[in-house]
Write an enzyme that holds these catalytic residues in place. Structure first.
Site, PDB file in Angstrom:
ATOM      1  N   LYS A  94      -4.159   6.299  15.389  1.00  0.00           N
ATOM      2  CA  LYS A  94      -5.290   6.880  14.545  1.00  0.00           C
ATOM      3  C   LYS A  94      -6.391   6.920  15.506  1.00  0.00           C
ATOM      4  O   LYS A  94      -7.148   5.921  15.757  1.00  0.00           O
ATOM      5  CB  LYS A  94      -5.814   6.071  13.376  1.00  0.00           C
ATOM      6  CG  LYS A  94      -4.874   5.713  12.201  1.00  0.00           C
ATOM      7  CD  LYS A  94      -4.969   4.787  11.308  1.00  0.00           C
ATOM      8  CE  LYS A  94      -4.253   4.565  10.148  1.00  0.00           C
ATOM      9  NZ  LYS A  94      -4.674   3.338   9.330  1.00  0.00           N
ATOM     10  N   GLN A 101       0.743  -1.281   0.040  1.00  0.00           N
ATOM     11  CA  GLN A 101      -0.102  -0.122   0.098  1.00  0.00           C
ATOM     12  C   GLN A 101       0.819   1.016   0.138  1.00  0.00           C
ATOM     13  O   GLN A 101       0.461   2.323  -0.424  1.00  0.00           O
ATOM     14  CB  GLN A 101      -0.725  -0.127   1.270  1.00  0.00           C
ATOM     15  CG  GLN A 101      -1.933   1.262   1.315  1.00  0.00           C
ATOM     16  CD  GLN A 101      -2.802   0.881   2.569  1.00  0.00           C
ATOM     17  OE1 GLN A 101      -3.732   0.319   2.421  1.00  0.00           O
ATOM     18  NE2 GLN A 101      -2.519   1.616   3.536  1.00  0.00           N
ATOM     19  N   ASP A 156       4.277   0.393   3.881  1.00  0.00           N
ATOM     20  CA  ASP A 156       2.991  -0.027   4.708  1.00  0.00           C
ATOM     21  C   ASP A 156       2.585  -1.038   4.149  1.00  0.00           C
ATOM     22  O   ASP A 156       2.148  -0.947   2.687  1.00  0.00           O
ATOM     23  CB  ASP A 156       2.082   0.967   4.893  1.00  0.00           C
ATOM     24  CG  ASP A 156       0.814   0.341   5.803  1.00  0.00           C
ATOM     25  OD1 ASP A 156       0.832  -0.700   6.112  1.00  0.00           O
ATOM     26  OD2 ASP A 156      -0.205   1.263   5.949  1.00  0.00           O
ATOM     27  N   ASP A 202      -0.568  -1.736  12.611  1.00  0.00           N
ATOM     28  CA  ASP A 202      -1.704  -0.701  12.513  1.00  0.00           C
ATOM     29  C   ASP A 202      -3.021  -1.491  12.303  1.00  0.00           C
ATOM     30  O   ASP A 202      -3.677  -1.345  13.516  1.00  0.00           O
ATOM     31  CB  ASP A 202      -1.529   0.009  11.228  1.00  0.00           C
ATOM     32  CG  ASP A 202      -2.705   0.853  10.640  1.00  0.00           C
ATOM     33  OD1 ASP A 202      -3.515   1.141  11.443  1.00  0.00           O
ATOM     34  OD2 ASP A 202      -2.727   1.030   9.410  1.00  0.00           O
ATOM     35  N   GLU A 209      -3.603   8.992  -1.259  1.00  0.00           N
ATOM     36  CA  GLU A 209      -2.811   9.835  -0.377  1.00  0.00           C
ATOM     37  C   GLU A 209      -1.870  10.582  -1.254  1.00  0.00           C
ATOM     38  O   GLU A 209      -1.008  11.162  -0.525  1.00  0.00           O
ATOM     39  CB  GLU A 209      -2.122   9.114   0.516  1.00  0.00           C
ATOM     40  CG  GLU A 209      -3.272   8.145   1.465  1.00  0.00           C
ATOM     41  CD  GLU A 209      -2.375   7.301   2.703  1.00  0.00           C
ATOM     42  OE1 GLU A 209      -1.350   7.021   2.149  1.00  0.00           O
ATOM     43  OE2 GLU A 209      -3.000   7.078   3.461  1.00  0.00           O
ATOM     44  N   ARG A 228      -5.374   9.482   7.712  1.00  0.00           N
ATOM     45  CA  ARG A 228      -6.243   8.219   7.129  1.00  0.00           C
ATOM     46  C   ARG A 228      -6.057   8.569   5.599  1.00  0.00           C
ATOM     47  O   ARG A 228      -5.688   9.653   5.129  1.00  0.00           O
ATOM     48  CB  ARG A 228      -7.854   8.255   7.301  1.00  0.00           C
ATOM     49  CG  ARG A 228      -8.125   8.008   8.956  1.00  0.00           C
ATOM     50  CD  ARG A 228      -7.273   6.695   9.528  1.00  0.00           C
ATOM     51  NE  ARG A 228      -7.755   5.549   8.968  1.00  0.00           N
ATOM     52  CZ  ARG A 228      -8.530   4.547   9.358  1.00  0.00           C
ATOM     53  NH1 ARG A 228      -8.958   4.601  10.558  1.00  0.00           N
ATOM     54  NH2 ARG A 228      -8.385   3.498   8.680  1.00  0.00           N
ATOM     55  N   SER A 229      -6.400   7.379   4.789  1.00  0.00           N
ATOM     56  CA  SER A 229      -6.249   7.985   3.404  1.00  0.00           C
ATOM     57  C   SER A 229      -7.392   8.710   2.937  1.00  0.00           C
ATOM     58  O   SER A 229      -7.243   9.651   2.014  1.00  0.00           O
ATOM     59  CB  SER A 229      -6.353   6.497   2.477  1.00  0.00           C
ATOM     60  OG  SER A 229      -7.672   5.597   2.919  1.00  0.00           O
TER      61      SER A 229
HETATM   62  C1  2PG Z   1      -2.881   2.851   6.680  1.00  0.00           C
HETATM   63  C2  2PG Z   1      -3.740   4.269   6.335  1.00  0.00           C
HETATM   64  C3  2PG Z   1      -3.077   5.592   6.279  1.00  0.00           C
HETATM   65  P1  2PG Z   1      -6.192   4.055   5.637  1.00  0.00           P
HETATM   66  O1  2PG Z   1      -3.219   1.922   6.452  1.00  0.00           O
HETATM   67  O2  2PG Z   1      -1.838   3.217   7.437  1.00  0.00           O
HETATM   68  O3  2PG Z   1      -2.105   5.606   5.344  1.00  0.00           O
HETATM   69  O4  2PG Z   1      -4.532   3.933   5.275  1.00  0.00           O
HETATM   70  O5  2PG Z   1      -6.643   5.128   6.131  1.00  0.00           O
HETATM   71  O6  2PG Z   1      -7.096   3.512   4.252  1.00  0.00           O
HETATM   72  O7  2PG Z   1      -6.386   2.772   6.583  1.00  0.00           O
HETATM   73 MG    MG Z   2      -1.503   1.129   7.675  1.00  0.00          MG
END
Ligand code: 2PG
Ligand code: MG
Length: 383
Positions: A309, A140, A213, A286, A177, A338-339
């Site tokens: 987060k 990702q 990530d 995460d 992002e 977040r994305s």
């Molecule tokens: C992640 C996030 C942010 P998402 O996986 O770390 O980059 O992605 O907000 O889509 O969970």
């Molecule tokens: Mg992540």
């Protein structure tokens, strides 16, 4: 500060999807971000009835009026009153309240003695759930993490690498992002980033580590990690759990990765532990941990870094508990966007106030820059 009025409304996030914005005392607003690669252990973003229900509920709710917020722990009263509004509305509400209580100087309200800025962790190439095209990198995010230096220099170094990588790729698409999303395999991307970093390090005199990530849950089918862009020679490849551990070890060592997030699926505490044993990198959870103290306790020996987060857990009080536990146990907290983002920069304030050493907030795009620019502003305000 006394809460006199609360107004909720719908706005669009960077993905052009609706999110919630809350305004306190007619002047102080905050909006919630939302994820695409959400972990299965995250709290729900909205009540089952949806965002409109949450907005309506908050606008009709009378009991926030009159509450006094003099210190961070006073947010407990708010969380107790409104447990049903779930992750995103609660975080927008709490951020807005903190802004009102501090007249937009949240970091100072939370910790007037704060004296340092985090290093920016920013994504330069990406794929996975953050872009809709079929042909895309499996992992990702390919990230940049400057070694501890002046914040403005680190910010510039990331932006410079992002620009040069983009020039080399010439016309690649972008993820949600603001990272480049070329049709390339993992190894070729790492080689490309490494060659650009080598040049930039010499030119700027800033050391830059590479991070990942993997968001591995997104391509784990219950048995194998299913790559579609594994290498130039073998694009399609299924890796067993053992092979995934070996692959992560090999690339971590070869590219001296300083940061590796979610290298394995979100319930595989053992593989995280094994990677930590075999390498010196920051092994970060995460989806594994979802800013949840109970999951963090369980992951204590498996990781040495954790993504923070606030909307994963839907409570700033609980977010702080996770950060405190991490710091106490030598697990590096990494506060993160977040994305799907908004212009809200509250995470920049939390990073400074809570002594969080790394902020993951992207490099390119106005919502990502908002967080970085806020840190430049805070830099001028520190003693
Ligand atoms: C992640 C996030 C942010 P998402 O996986 O770390 O980059 O992605 O907000 O889509 O969970
Ligand atoms: Mg992540």
């Amino acid at each position: 500060m006394k809460i006199k009025s609360v107004r909720a409304r719908k706005v669009l996030n960077s993905r052009k999807k609706p999110t919630i914005e809350i305004t306190i005392n007619k002047k102080y607003s905050a909006a919630a971000p939302s994820g695409a690669s959400t972990g299965e252990h995250e709290i729900k973003a909205y009540p089952t009835q949806g965002i409109d229900f949450a907005i309506d509920f908050i606008n009709k709710f009378k009991h926030l009026k009159g509450i006094k917020i003099e210190r961070f722990q006073d947010l407990k009263q708010v969380e107790k009153l409104l447990p049903i509004i779930k992750g995103n509305p609660m975080i927008a509400l709490e951020f807005a309240i903190l802004k009102a209580a501090s007249k937009n100087k949240v970091w100072h309200f939370l910790n007037p003695n704060a004296d340092d800025l985090p290093m920016p962790l920013g994504n330069v190439v990406g794929g996975g759930a953050h872009i809709k095209t079929k042909e895309k990198p499996d992992m990702q995010e390919f990230l940049l993490l400057p070694e501890k230096t002046d914040f403005a220099d680190a910010k510039f170094a990331n932006e410079y690498v992002h620009k040069l990588v983009g020039e080399k790729l010439g016309g690649a698409k972008m993820t949600d992002e603001g990272a480049w999303a070329p049709q390339m395999d993992t190894i070729s991307i790492l080689d490309l980033i490494k060659s650009v970093i080598d040049k930039v390090e010499k030119e700027l005199g800033v050391k830059i580590g590479i991070g990942l990530d993997v968001a591995a849950s997104e391509f784990f089918d219950g048995k194998n990690y299913k790559y579609t862009n594994y290498s130039k020679k073998i694009p399609k490849k299924n890796l067993t759990v053992k092979e995934q551990i070996n692959f992560m070890e090999i690339i971590t060592k070869k590219y001296k990765l300083t940061y590796v997030e979610d290298a394995f699926q979100e319930n595989d505490f053992d593989s995280f532990k094994e990677l930590k044993r075999r390498t010196k990198t920051l092994v970060c959870g995460d989806d594994l941990t979802t800013t949840n103290l109970e999951r963090l306790r369980k992951a204590k020996d498996s990781i040495n870094a954790i993504i923070i987060k606030p909307n994963q857990i839907g409570s700033l009080i609980k977010t702080k508990e996770a950060v405190d536990f991490a710091l106490k146990n030598k697990i590096v907290p990494v506060i993160s966007h977040r994305s799907g983002e908004t212009m809200d920069a509250s995470i920049s304030h939390l990073a400074v106030a809570w002594d969080i050493p790394i902020i993951k907030c992207g490099i390119h795009g106005k919502e990502r820059q908002a967080k970085l620019k806020e840190l430049l502003k805070i830099k001028k305000e520190l003693k």
